[in-house]
Write a protein that holds these residues in place. Structure first.
Motif, PDB file in Angstrom:
ATOM      1  N   LEU A  39      79.886  49.074 -37.387  1.00 22.46           N
ATOM      2  CA  LEU A  39      80.637  47.813 -37.264  1.00 22.46           C
ATOM      3  C   LEU A  39      79.735  46.575 -37.424  1.00 22.46           C
ATOM      4  O   LEU A  39      80.103  45.644 -38.144  1.00 22.46           O
ATOM      5  N   PRO A  40      78.534  46.536 -36.805  1.00 21.39           N
ATOM      6  CA  PRO A  40      77.689  45.345 -36.985  1.00 21.39           C
ATOM      7  C   PRO A  40      77.331  45.091 -38.452  1.00 21.39           C
ATOM      8  O   PRO A  40      77.260  43.937 -38.883  1.00 21.39           O
ATOM      9  N   TYR A  41      77.124  46.157 -39.234  1.00 18.61           N
ATOM     10  CA  TYR A  41      76.784  45.988 -40.648  1.00 18.61           C
ATOM     11  C   TYR A  41      77.997  45.521 -41.438  1.00 18.61           C
ATOM     12  O   TYR A  41      77.890  44.717 -42.358  1.00 18.61           O
ATOM     13  N   LEU A  42      79.166  46.030 -41.072  1.00 20.19           N
ATOM     14  CA  LEU A  42      80.403  45.621 -41.745  1.00 20.19           C
ATOM     15  C   LEU A  42      80.656  44.131 -41.503  1.00 20.19           C
ATOM     16  O   LEU A  42      81.014  43.394 -42.429  1.00 20.19           O
ATOM     17  N   ILE A  43      80.427  43.691 -40.261  1.00 21.14           N
ATOM     18  CA  ILE A  43      80.685  42.286 -39.921  1.00 21.14           C
ATOM     19  C   ILE A  43      79.637  41.368 -40.557  1.00 21.14           C
ATOM     20  O   ILE A  43      79.933  40.245 -40.939  1.00 21.14           O
ATOM     21  N   GLN A  44      78.408  41.879 -40.708  1.00 19.42           N
ATOM     22  CA  GLN A  44      77.394  41.108 -41.435  1.00 19.42           C
ATOM     23  C   GLN A  44      77.875  40.814 -42.849  1.00 19.42           C
ATOM     24  O   GLN A  44      77.679  39.742 -43.389  1.00 19.42           O
ATOM     25  N   ARG A  45      78.504  41.802 -43.454  1.00 22.55           N
ATOM     26  CA  ARG A  45      78.984  41.702 -44.828  1.00 22.55           C
ATOM     27  C   ARG A  45      80.266  40.898 -44.931  1.00 22.55           C
ATOM     28  O   ARG A  45      80.456  40.136 -45.866  1.00 22.55           O
ATOM     29  N   TYR A  46      81.168  41.100 -43.984  1.00 20.54           N
ATOM     30  CA  TYR A  46      82.478  40.427 -44.007  1.00 20.54           C
ATOM     31  C   TYR A  46      82.728  39.755 -42.659  1.00 20.54           C
ATOM     32  O   TYR A  46      83.495  40.263 -41.840  1.00 20.54           O
ATOM     33  N   PRO A  47      82.075  38.594 -42.423  1.00 19.57           N
ATOM     34  CA  PRO A  47      82.158  37.966 -41.092  1.00 19.57           C
ATOM     35  C   PRO A  47      83.567  37.501 -40.722  1.00 19.57           C
ATOM     36  O   PRO A  47      83.831  37.254 -39.551  1.00 19.57           O
ATOM     37  N   HIS A  48      84.463  37.391 -41.712  1.00 19.17           N
ATOM     38  CA  HIS A  48      85.814  36.885 -41.425  1.00 19.17           C
ATOM     39  C   HIS A  48      86.750  37.969 -40.901  1.00 19.17           C
ATOM     40  O   HIS A  48      87.893  37.690 -40.564  1.00 19.17           O
ATOM     41  N   LEU A  49      86.281  39.217 -40.861  1.00 18.76           N
ATOM     42  CA  LEU A  49      87.166  40.300 -40.404  1.00 18.76           C
ATOM     43  C   LEU A  49      87.538  40.103 -38.942  1.00 18.76           C
ATOM     44  O   LEU A  49      86.686  39.794 -38.112  1.00 18.76           O
ATOM     45  N   LYS A  50      88.793  40.306 -38.637  1.00 15.57           N
ATOM     46  CA  LYS A  50      89.219  40.236 -37.245  1.00 15.57           C
ATOM     47  C   LYS A  50      89.217  41.657 -36.673  1.00 15.57           C
ATOM     48  O   LYS A  50      89.789  42.566 -37.275  1.00 15.57           O
ATOM     49  N   ILE A  51      88.540  41.826 -35.536  1.00 16.77           N
ATOM     50  CA  ILE A  51      88.329  43.176 -34.987  1.00 16.77           C
ATOM     51  C   ILE A  51      89.330  43.454 -33.866  1.00 16.77           C
ATOM     52  O   ILE A  51      89.525  42.615 -32.989  1.00 16.77           O
ATOM     53  N   TYR A  52      89.930  44.649 -33.909  1.00 12.44           N
ATOM     54  CA  TYR A  52      90.842  45.059 -32.836  1.00 12.44           C
ATOM     55  C   TYR A  52      90.451  46.426 -32.283  1.00 12.44           C
ATOM     56  O   TYR A  52      90.080  47.324 -33.031  1.00 12.44           O
ATOM     57  N   THR A  53      90.556  46.573 -30.969  1.00 15.43           N
ATOM     58  CA  THR A  53      90.462  47.897 -30.348  1.00 15.43           C
ATOM     59  C   THR A  53      91.134  47.840 -28.977  1.00 15.43           C
ATOM     60  O   THR A  53      91.744  46.829 -28.619  1.00 15.43           O
ATOM     61  N   THR A  54      91.016  48.930 -28.192  1.00 11.75           N
ATOM     62  CA  THR A  54      91.606  48.924 -26.846  1.00 11.75           C
ATOM     63  C   THR A  54      90.605  48.291 -25.864  1.00 11.75           C
ATOM     64  O   THR A  54      89.405  48.254 -26.148  1.00 11.75           O
ATOM     65  N   PRO A  55      91.070  47.811 -24.701  1.00 10.94           N
ATOM     66  CA  PRO A  55      90.135  47.196 -23.735  1.00 10.94           C
ATOM     67  C   PRO A  55      89.040  48.166 -23.300  1.00 10.94           C
ATOM     68  O   PRO A  55      87.873  47.779 -23.175  1.00 10.94           O
ATOM     69  N   GLN A  56      89.406  49.441 -23.105  1.00 12.09           N
ATOM     70  CA  GLN A  56      88.426  50.432 -22.658  1.00 12.09           C
ATOM     71  C   GLN A  56      87.371  50.655 -23.741  1.00 12.09           C
ATOM     72  O   GLN A  56      86.178  50.744 -23.459  1.00 12.09           O
ATOM     73  N   SER A  57      87.830  50.730 -25.001  1.00 16.53           N
ATOM     74  CA  SER A  57      86.881  50.964 -26.096  1.00 16.53           C
ATOM     75  C   SER A  57      85.944  49.779 -26.286  1.00 16.53           C
ATOM     76  O   SER A  57      84.796  49.952 -26.677  1.00 16.53           O
ATOM     77  N   ARG A  58      86.441  48.565 -26.013  1.00 15.78           N
ATOM     78  CA  ARG A  58      85.539  47.419 -26.145  1.00 15.78           C
ATOM     79  C   ARG A  58      84.410  47.507 -25.114  1.00 15.78           C
ATOM     80  O   ARG A  58      83.248  47.262 -25.436  1.00 15.78           O
ATOM     81  N   ASP A  59      84.748  47.854 -23.882  1.00 14.23           N
ATOM     82  CA  ASP A  59      83.705  47.972 -22.845  1.00 14.23           C
ATOM     83  C   ASP A  59      82.677  49.037 -23.233  1.00 14.23           C
ATOM     84  O   ASP A  59      81.476  48.858 -23.060  1.00 14.23           O
ATOM     85  N   ILE A  60      83.172  50.150 -23.764  1.00 17.17           N
ATOM     86  CA  ILE A  60      82.246  51.225 -24.150  1.00 17.17           C
ATOM     87  C   ILE A  60      81.434  50.803 -25.380  1.00 17.17           C
ATOM     88  O   ILE A  60      80.239  51.078 -25.475  1.00 17.17           O
ATOM     89  N   ALA A  61      82.087  50.097 -26.308  1.00 15.48           N
ATOM     90  CA  ALA A  61      81.413  49.674 -27.546  1.00 15.48           C
ATOM     91  C   ALA A  61      80.153  48.879 -27.236  1.00 15.48           C
ATOM     92  O   ALA A  61      79.116  49.054 -27.878  1.00 15.48           O
ATOM     93  N   GLU A  62      80.249  48.026 -26.244  1.00 19.56           N
ATOM     94  CA  GLU A  62      79.118  47.180 -25.885  1.00 19.56           C
ATOM     95  C   GLU A  62      77.896  48.048 -25.554  1.00 19.56           C
ATOM     96  O   GLU A  62      76.802  47.828 -26.063  1.00 19.56           O
ATOM     97  N   VAL A  63      78.119  49.064 -24.731  1.00 18.29           N
ATOM     98  CA  VAL A  63      77.026  49.946 -24.316  1.00 18.29           C
ATOM     99  C   VAL A  63      76.541  50.796 -25.499  1.00 18.29           C
ATOM    100  O   VAL A  63      75.341  50.931 -25.745  1.00 18.29           O
TER     101      VAL A  63
END
Ligand code: ZN
Ligand code: ZN
Length: 460
Positions: free
Chosen positions: A75-99
């Motif tokens: 995801l970080p590489y995708l956003i580097q390439r396409y910074p305008h993308l809007k990202i969606y996930t579940t609240p639980q997955s966002r907390d885990i994504a950070e770690v």
């Protein structure tokens, strides 16, 4: 701006394998990327999906099904390439994504020293990235609203619990003309913590379905497998040995810890010392913090309250560190080179009466696969440069899968009755098995095993 009237699918990563999973949907000119995975074994640019295939396509959203690295790692590489993308996930997955993403960056920063680096990003950039992730709760409809001015039609997003790990979702996309469902990684049956997947009630038009376990025809009853697991643990403990269980830090560690806790409570196994540590323990805290905001078999269970000893990574080679008998839950699940389970497996293999028990998916190229398929007294090398070891310990495999088995996958196709079924996230043999079976049972369903980059029309 590039406009079109059709709805189509493209495979961007993860062809015929479980690796850098990434899919692209063009819904009447709106571009939706499903997952942005990183291959767990490949290094450098090789590990990324083929993002070049997105050039000249409309790109609006990226929707993440869950936070395993093979779904979120790039995801970080995708956003580097396409910074305008809007990202969606579940609240639980966002907390885990950070770690998970910080951990993944920490590992890749270490590898930069060895050469072949991926394009660089920083921990600060990661903090900003996770800030921009939009969360949608399970079972709530959310209209996708992107940053581009062009909005072709209303698209609604709904996440359904996919029963695989905390926060994992099946992704339902609906417009006035079509319903598309991506299963994510899905587990129809309940596990020790997770309660089993929920699926769309009404038939859908197109389904993108994972096929992780489809190559295996062995289907076991979970309760039988738990009995066999307890019996095998008792056998090793009675002989004075310890057990190493290689686990994924996210999902498997929590499930196996909860299972061992249940077995101890029931008296099926003795009160053994259990070692856990590292990233897995951080993830366990997130499991605990979401125990009332996610579907569980038992919302009261708090992983942190299960007695555990710290798996100290500095002490992996210290003979006196581990109590005997004990159970060690160590990442990685596939025993990748340099990880705690890799270091410990080399010690365990040499010891009679000890055991290594596998509990999850093993890639055919992984050291874990090599151990599982070794014979007693055989001399093996876990990697090209590793030492030669004579296999003395017990080795076994227990089917505590966090993925639906192939019968359950066929069942899902029967329930959802898709006009088009696209098979992903699996080995070729498994996909062909599903294709043959579906063509036999549901002749009106068109089955596609997609090729990298090719465009498949889903609807006009
Ligand atoms: Zn997964
Ligand atoms: Zn996966």
């Amino acid at each position: 701006m590039f406009k079109n009237e059709k709805i189509s699918f493209r495979l961007i990563g993860g062809e015929n394998e479980i690796g850098s999973n990434c899919y692209y949907l063009d819904i009447h000119g709106t571009g939706i990327i499903l997952d942005a995975g990183l291959h767990p074994e490949k290094k450098g640019l090789e590990a990324l999906p083929n993002f070049e295939l997105l050039e000249n396509q409309n790109t609006d959203y990226v929707i993440i099904s869950h936070s395993h690295i093979d779904h979120i790692g790039s995801l970080p590489y995708l956003i580097q390439r396409y910074p305008h993308l809007k990202i969606y996930t579940t609240p639980q997955s966002r907390d885990i994504a950070e770690v998970m993403l910080h951990n993944s960056l920490y590992i890749s920063n270490k590898e930069i020293i060895d050469g072949d680096p991926l394009p660089h990003y920083t921990h600060e950039q990661l903090d900003l990235l996770t800030e921009t992730i939009n969360v949608v709760k399970f079972n709530e409809y959310n209209e996708l609203i992107g940053y581009r001015h062009l909005r072709n039609e209303q698209i609604n997003l709904k996440f359904l619990d996919s029963g695989h790990i905390l926060g994992s979702a099946g992704i339902l996309l609906e417009t006035s003309s079509i319903r598309i469902f991506y299963t994510g990684d899905t587990c129809a049956s309940k596990q020790t913590i997770m309660a089993g997947a929920e699926y769309p009630e009404k038939p859908i038009d197109a389904m993108i379905m994972e096929t992780t376990t489809a190559a295996s025809g062995i289907i076991t009853k979970r309760s039988d497998e738990i009995k066999r697991f307890a019996k095998s643990i008792n056998k090793i403990v009675d002989a004075g040995g310890s057990i190493l269980i290689p686990v994924f830090a996210l999902g498997k560690q929590q499930e196996i810890l909860a299972l061992l806790h249940n077995l101890i409570k029931k008296g099926s196994i003795p009160e053994l010392d259990i070692y856990t540590g590292g990233l897995g323990n951080e993830i366990s805290d997130i499991y605990d913090s979401h125990r009332y905001t996610s579907r569980r078999t038992n919302n009261k269970l708090k992983l942190k309250e299960i007695p555990q000893l710290k798996l100290d990574y500095e002490n992996l080679l210290n003979d006196k560190y581990f109590k005997v008998p004990s159970i060690v839950l160590a990442p990685s699940g596939m025993v990748f080179d340099g990880t705690p389970s890799f270091i410990l497996a080399q010690r365990w293999l040499k010891q009679k009466n000890f055991a290594i028990f596998f509990v999850g998916y093993l890639d055919p190229d992984s050291p874990g696969f090599k151990i599982l398929h070794s014979k007693k007294n055989e001399v093996i090398k876990l990697t090209e440069s590793a030492e030669e070891i004579k296999v003395m310990c017990e080795v076994d495999y227990f089917r505590f899968s966090s993925h639906s088995n192939r019968e359950e996958l066929i069942n899902l196709v029967k329930i959802t009755k898709p006009k088009i079924l696209i098979l992903v996230h699996g080995e070729p043999d498994g996909m062909i098995w599903i294709q043959t079976k579906v063509q036999e049972k549901l002749p009106n369903t068109k089955v596609i095993i997609p090729k990298l980059g090719e465009e498949y029309k889903i609807s006009d």
